[in-house]
Design a protein around this motif. Structure first.
Motif, PDB file in Angstrom:
ATOM      1  N   LEU A 363     -12.836 -11.587 -20.302  1.00  0.00           N
ATOM      2  CA  LEU A 363     -11.844 -10.677 -19.729  1.00  0.00           C
ATOM      3  C   LEU A 363     -11.100 -11.321 -18.564  1.00  0.00           C
ATOM      4  O   LEU A 363      -9.873 -11.157 -18.434  1.00  0.00           O
ATOM      5  CB  LEU A 363     -12.533  -9.390 -19.264  1.00  0.00           C
ATOM      6  N   LEU A 364     -11.805 -12.067 -17.722  1.00  0.00           N
ATOM      7  CA  LEU A 364     -11.135 -12.760 -16.617  1.00  0.00           C
ATOM      8  C   LEU A 364     -10.160 -13.807 -17.137  1.00  0.00           C
ATOM      9  O   LEU A 364      -9.040 -13.956 -16.625  1.00  0.00           O
ATOM     10  CB  LEU A 364     -12.165 -13.397 -15.687  1.00  0.00           C
ATOM     11  N   GLU A 365     -10.575 -14.525 -18.158  1.00  0.00           N
ATOM     12  CA  GLU A 365      -9.683 -15.522 -18.754  1.00  0.00           C
ATOM     13  C   GLU A 365      -8.453 -14.848 -19.381  1.00  0.00           C
ATOM     14  O   GLU A 365      -7.332 -15.355 -19.278  1.00  0.00           O
ATOM     15  CB  GLU A 365     -10.439 -16.331 -19.811  1.00  0.00           C
ATOM     16  N   LYS A 366      -8.677 -13.692 -20.012  1.00  0.00           N
ATOM     17  CA  LYS A 366      -7.552 -12.967 -20.616  1.00  0.00           C
ATOM     18  C   LYS A 366      -6.572 -12.497 -19.548  1.00  0.00           C
ATOM     19  O   LYS A 366      -5.346 -12.574 -19.732  1.00  0.00           O
ATOM     20  CB  LYS A 366      -8.067 -11.769 -21.413  1.00  0.00           C
ATOM     21  N   SER A 367      -7.093 -12.009 -18.421  1.00  0.00           N
ATOM     22  CA  SER A 367      -6.200 -11.538 -17.356  1.00  0.00           C
ATOM     23  C   SER A 367      -5.345 -12.675 -16.818  1.00  0.00           C
ATOM     24  O   SER A 367      -4.158 -12.480 -16.509  1.00  0.00           O
ATOM     25  CB  SER A 367      -7.008 -10.896 -16.225  1.00  0.00           C
ATOM     26  N   ILE A 368      -5.906 -13.880 -16.734  1.00  0.00           N
ATOM     27  CA  ILE A 368      -5.138 -15.038 -16.271  1.00  0.00           C
ATOM     28  C   ILE A 368      -4.100 -15.434 -17.305  1.00  0.00           C
ATOM     29  O   ILE A 368      -2.962 -15.804 -16.967  1.00  0.00           O
ATOM     30  CB  ILE A 368      -6.083 -16.215 -15.962  1.00  0.00           C
ATOM     31  N   THR A 369      -4.454 -15.348 -18.570  1.00  0.00           N
ATOM     32  CA  THR A 369      -3.487 -15.650 -19.636  1.00  0.00           C
ATOM     33  C   THR A 369      -2.310 -14.680 -19.584  1.00  0.00           C
ATOM     34  O   THR A 369      -1.151 -15.079 -19.742  1.00  0.00           O
ATOM     35  CB  THR A 369      -4.168 -15.565 -21.013  1.00  0.00           C
ATOM     36  N   LEU A 370      -2.621 -13.406 -19.349  1.00  0.00           N
ATOM     37  CA  LEU A 370      -1.565 -12.395 -19.269  1.00  0.00           C
ATOM     38  C   LEU A 370      -0.697 -12.572 -18.031  1.00  0.00           C
ATOM     39  O   LEU A 370       0.506 -12.307 -18.064  1.00  0.00           O
ATOM     40  CB  LEU A 370      -2.181 -10.990 -19.270  1.00  0.00           C
ATOM     41  N   ASP A 371      -1.301 -13.005 -16.922  1.00  0.00           N
ATOM     42  CA  ASP A 371      -0.557 -13.203 -15.679  1.00  0.00           C
ATOM     43  C   ASP A 371      -1.101 -14.424 -14.951  1.00  0.00           C
ATOM     44  O   ASP A 371      -2.057 -14.338 -14.184  1.00  0.00           O
ATOM     45  CB  ASP A 371      -0.675 -11.980 -14.774  1.00  0.00           C
ATOM     46  N   PRO A 372      -0.492 -15.600 -15.176  1.00  0.00           N
ATOM     47  CA  PRO A 372      -0.970 -16.840 -14.536  1.00  0.00           C
ATOM     48  C   PRO A 372      -0.852 -16.828 -13.012  1.00  0.00           C
ATOM     49  O   PRO A 372      -1.369 -17.737 -12.355  1.00  0.00           O
ATOM     50  CB  PRO A 372      -0.049 -17.912 -15.135  1.00  0.00           C
ATOM     51  N   ASN A 373      -0.212 -15.812 -12.442  1.00  0.00           N
ATOM     52  CA  ASN A 373      -0.055 -15.724 -10.987  1.00  0.00           C
ATOM     53  C   ASN A 373      -1.038 -14.764 -10.337  1.00  0.00           C
ATOM     54  O   ASN A 373      -0.919 -14.461  -9.145  1.00  0.00           O
ATOM     55  CB  ASN A 373       1.375 -15.298 -10.640  1.00  0.00           C
ATOM     56  N   LEU A 374      -2.009 -14.288 -11.099  1.00  0.00           N
ATOM     57  CA  LEU A 374      -2.986 -13.340 -10.570  1.00  0.00           C
ATOM     58  C   LEU A 374      -4.093 -14.115  -9.853  1.00  0.00           C
ATOM     59  O   LEU A 374      -5.125 -14.471 -10.436  1.00  0.00           O
ATOM     60  CB  LEU A 374      -3.549 -12.481 -11.699  1.00  0.00           C
ATOM     61  N   ALA A 375      -3.890 -14.352  -8.579  1.00  0.00           N
ATOM     62  CA  ALA A 375      -4.781 -15.220  -7.807  1.00  0.00           C
ATOM     63  C   ALA A 375      -6.209 -14.690  -7.767  1.00  0.00           C
ATOM     64  O   ALA A 375      -7.173 -15.466  -7.833  1.00  0.00           O
ATOM     65  CB  ALA A 375      -4.241 -15.384  -6.385  1.00  0.00           C
ATOM     66  N   ASP A 376      -6.374 -13.368  -7.637  1.00  0.00           N
ATOM     67  CA  ASP A 376      -7.726 -12.804  -7.550  1.00  0.00           C
ATOM     68  C   ASP A 376      -8.551 -13.121  -8.792  1.00  0.00           C
ATOM     69  O   ASP A 376      -9.777 -13.297  -8.700  1.00  0.00           O
ATOM     70  CB  ASP A 376      -7.643 -11.289  -7.359  1.00  0.00           C
ATOM     71  N   ALA A 377      -7.905 -13.188  -9.940  1.00  0.00           N
ATOM     72  CA  ALA A 377      -8.641 -13.482 -11.174  1.00  0.00           C
ATOM     73  C   ALA A 377      -9.187 -14.910 -11.147  1.00  0.00           C
ATOM     74  O   ALA A 377     -10.313 -15.166 -11.608  1.00  0.00           O
ATOM     75  CB  ALA A 377      -7.738 -13.270 -12.386  1.00  0.00           C
ATOM     76  N   TYR A 378      -8.417 -15.836 -10.609  1.00  0.00           N
ATOM     77  CA  TYR A 378      -8.909 -17.221 -10.478  1.00  0.00           C
ATOM     78  C   TYR A 378     -10.119 -17.272  -9.538  1.00  0.00           C
ATOM     79  O   TYR A 378     -11.095 -17.976  -9.812  1.00  0.00           O
ATOM     80  CB  TYR A 378      -7.808 -18.136  -9.945  1.00  0.00           C
ATOM     81  N   VAL A 379     -10.025 -16.516  -8.434  1.00  0.00           N
ATOM     82  CA  VAL A 379     -11.136 -16.501  -7.478  1.00  0.00           C
ATOM     83  C   VAL A 379     -12.402 -15.984  -8.149  1.00  0.00           C
ATOM     84  O   VAL A 379     -13.478 -16.591  -8.041  1.00  0.00           O
ATOM     85  CB  VAL A 379     -10.801 -15.637  -6.249  1.00  0.00           C
ATOM     86  N   GLN A 380     -12.297 -14.893  -8.865  1.00  0.00           N
ATOM     87  CA  GLN A 380     -13.481 -14.301  -9.479  1.00  0.00           C
ATOM     88  C   GLN A 380     -14.016 -15.167 -10.617  1.00  0.00           C
ATOM     89  O   GLN A 380     -15.238 -15.245 -10.815  1.00  0.00           O
ATOM     90  CB  GLN A 380     -13.159 -12.893  -9.983  1.00  0.00           C
ATOM     91  N   LEU A 381     -13.127 -15.836 -11.336  1.00  0.00           N
ATOM     92  CA  LEU A 381     -13.605 -16.751 -12.378  1.00  0.00           C
ATOM     93  C   LEU A 381     -14.318 -17.938 -11.726  1.00  0.00           C
ATOM     94  O   LEU A 381     -15.341 -18.428 -12.245  1.00  0.00           O
ATOM     95  CB  LEU A 381     -12.437 -17.224 -13.245  1.00  0.00           C
ATOM     96  N   GLY A 382     -13.797 -18.365 -10.567  1.00  0.00           N
ATOM     97  CA  GLY A 382     -14.489 -19.409  -9.816  1.00  0.00           C
ATOM     98  C   GLY A 382     -15.866 -18.941  -9.376  1.00  0.00           C
ATOM     99  O   GLY A 382     -16.860 -19.684  -9.482  1.00  0.00           O
ATOM    100  N   ASN A 383     -15.949 -17.686  -8.885  1.00  0.00           N
ATOM    101  CA  ASN A 383     -17.252 -17.132  -8.497  1.00  0.00           C
ATOM    102  C   ASN A 383     -18.200 -17.078  -9.687  1.00  0.00           C
ATOM    103  O   ASN A 383     -19.409 -17.344  -9.552  1.00  0.00           O
ATOM    104  CB  ASN A 383     -17.073 -15.724  -7.927  1.00  0.00           C
ATOM    105  N   PHE A 384     -17.655 -16.732 -10.824  1.00  0.00           N
ATOM    106  CA  PHE A 384     -18.469 -16.629 -12.049  1.00  0.00           C
ATOM    107  C   PHE A 384     -19.128 -17.979 -12.372  1.00  0.00           C
ATOM    108  O   PHE A 384     -20.330 -18.058 -12.630  1.00  0.00           O
ATOM    109  CB  PHE A 384     -17.578 -16.168 -13.202  1.00  0.00           C
TER     110      PHE A 384
END
Length: 469
Positions: A363-384
């Protein structure tokens, strides 16, 4: 612009009507039928009046009075297209009638044809420049289209011709929207002598708020809500308290408001925001869950629900269910997918930290695919990835987030931790220093949160203002 316009032509002599009816008919009987339709119109028996006039049309195709009254009846029934058809015929039959032009313009406006409405209102004004209605109606149209430059002179002229509450309110609103606060305040005070209403106190509250007089604004909103406890007035009162961080009174107002208007999503959002701001996270979550059920597609509800849920360990299943529904409703909305991922992740950590979290990663990867500018998603994927000690994967995610937003304090801290684990001590120290600097600027986060509250409140007030007009 009222749908029901009092028409001066109704007092015209019966002989004028008779002359308009077709020859060879019982003109007196037709005239009696018309007068009966007038009586039904006056007593708001519109269905009966319309049936009587429709029966008269074959005999009175050239009758201005028949077409005009039938158009007004259709307008009163919100049958705008049919109203316009009849009123256009009436205006054609009597092109020099300012009242006919005004009635046609009002129906055109209600039918969504504002350009044509403006044209007819202008023709009415040209026919009778000193007429109160002609000036007021065109001025009101400009107020509703937010063209205050054109509106103010017309409304000022109408108020000079005949001081009235309705025109005065429009003029005070126009003054307020153009920043003429002293003129707006003085006019509101004058109007209170004509008719003291809740909407006047609400407008005065907006004037005081814009003038930086918070206490006066709160008092006016409170007065408005007591005089007229409408949803709008209660929302405005609670929101004013919330904006200025008087949380306990805001909670009390929103609680009373939601009891009165239990189907209002914005009131429950306001209650949830006030509870969250006061640190009552469990209650905030419950209020925001109700808001989500009342309006499942409102993105603002989920923003505040995500914040409240982040501080509350309870209602896990209910929260996940709402975020899943939102993601299903908005499958191409990166933020919706991100919220669902985070709610699911927190829920699984509460239930069993050892659970497989592959769906969260997807789901985090999908959110980034949908919006490559969603910085919070990158942070949480990094946390993951960091939680799994996969630093080769987590570091690039943090770096991507910081390219998008260098002020993410937590991303700098987590990236510094990863550098420690990979043995890059100098780079780690640099990230920790940035983190310390950003944490020292915590006030910015408070301001950001207040800006989010302001955005919600002001967007709701704007929507409410548009609806009322």
């Amino acid at each position: 612009m009222s749908r029901k316009c009092r028409s001066r032509w109704l007092v015209s002599a019966s002989l004028a009507l008779c002359a308009a009816f077709a020859a060879g008919q019982d003109r007196q009987a037709l005239d009696r039928q018309f007068q009966s339709a007038v009586a039904n119109y006056d007593t708001e028996h519109y269905t009966e009046a319309a049936a009587q006039l429709e029966a008269l049309l074959p005999y009175g195709s050239k009758s201005f009075e028949v077409h005009e009254l039938l158009g007004l009846i259709y307008a009163a029934q919100s049958q705008d297209s049919k109203a316009v058809d009849q009123l256009e015929i009436a205006a054609h039959l009597k092109p020099d009638s300012a009242a006919a032009r005004t009635n046609l313009a009002a129906s055109l406006f209600h039918a969504g044809k504002s350009v044509q409405a403006e044209e007819q209102f202008r023709k009415a004004l040209e026919l009778d420049p000193q007429d109160y209605d002609a000036n007021h109606n065109l001025g009101e149209l400009y107020v509703q289209s937010r063209n205050m430059t054109e509106a103010i002179p017309l409304l000022e002229k109408a108020q000079k011709i005949r001081p009235s509450y309705d025109n005065g309110y429009d003029l005070a609103l126009a003054y307020f929207l153009t920043g003429k606060l002293d003129q707006a305040r003085q006019l509101v005070q004058n109007l209170e002598l004509i008719k003291d209403t809740g909407e006047l106190h609400n407008l005065r509250a907006q004037i005081e708020e814009k003038d930086g007089k918070y206490l006066a604004a709160v008092n006016e909103y409170e007065t408005a809500a007591h005089m007229d406890p409408s949803e709008n007035n209660l929302f405005d009162w609670g929101s004013e308290l919330l904006l200025h961080r008087t949380y306990e009174p805001a909670i009390e107002v929103f609680q009373q408001a939601t009891q009165r208007y239990s189907k209002s999503p914005r009131l429950f959002i306001g209650l949830g925001m006030a509870l969250y701001s006061r640190g009552k996270y469990d209650d905030a979550v419950k209020a925001l869950l109700t808001a989500a059920d009342l309006n499942p597609s409102d993105p603002r509800c989920y923003l505040f629900l995500s914040k409240a849920y982040g501080a509350s360990p309870n209602e896990t299943d209910d929260v996940i269910r709402r975020f899943r529904r939102y993601a299903d409703l908005e499958p191409n909305n990166a933020q919706a997918v991100y919220y669902y991922a985070m709610s699911l992740w927190k829920g699984k950590r509460v239930e069993d930290p050892g659970q497989d979290l592959q769906d969260v990663e997807s789901l985090l990867e999908k959110s980034i695919t949908l919006d490559p500018n969603l910085a919070d998603a990158y942070v949480q994927l990094g946390n993951f990835y960091a939680d799994k000690r996969e630093y080769a994967k987590s570091v690039p995610e943090y770096e991507s987030a910081l390219k998008l937003n260098p002020n993410l304090a937590d991303a700098h801290y987590r990236l510094g931790q990863d550098y420690v684990h990979t043995g890059e001590k100098d780079r780690a120290q640099a990230e920790f220093e940035v983190y310390q600097r950003l944490r020292a600027e915590q006030l910015a986060e408070v301001d950001k949160e207040r800006a989010e509250v302001q955005q919600f409140v002001y967007s709701e007030k704007e929507a409410s203002s548009s609806t009322k007009q």
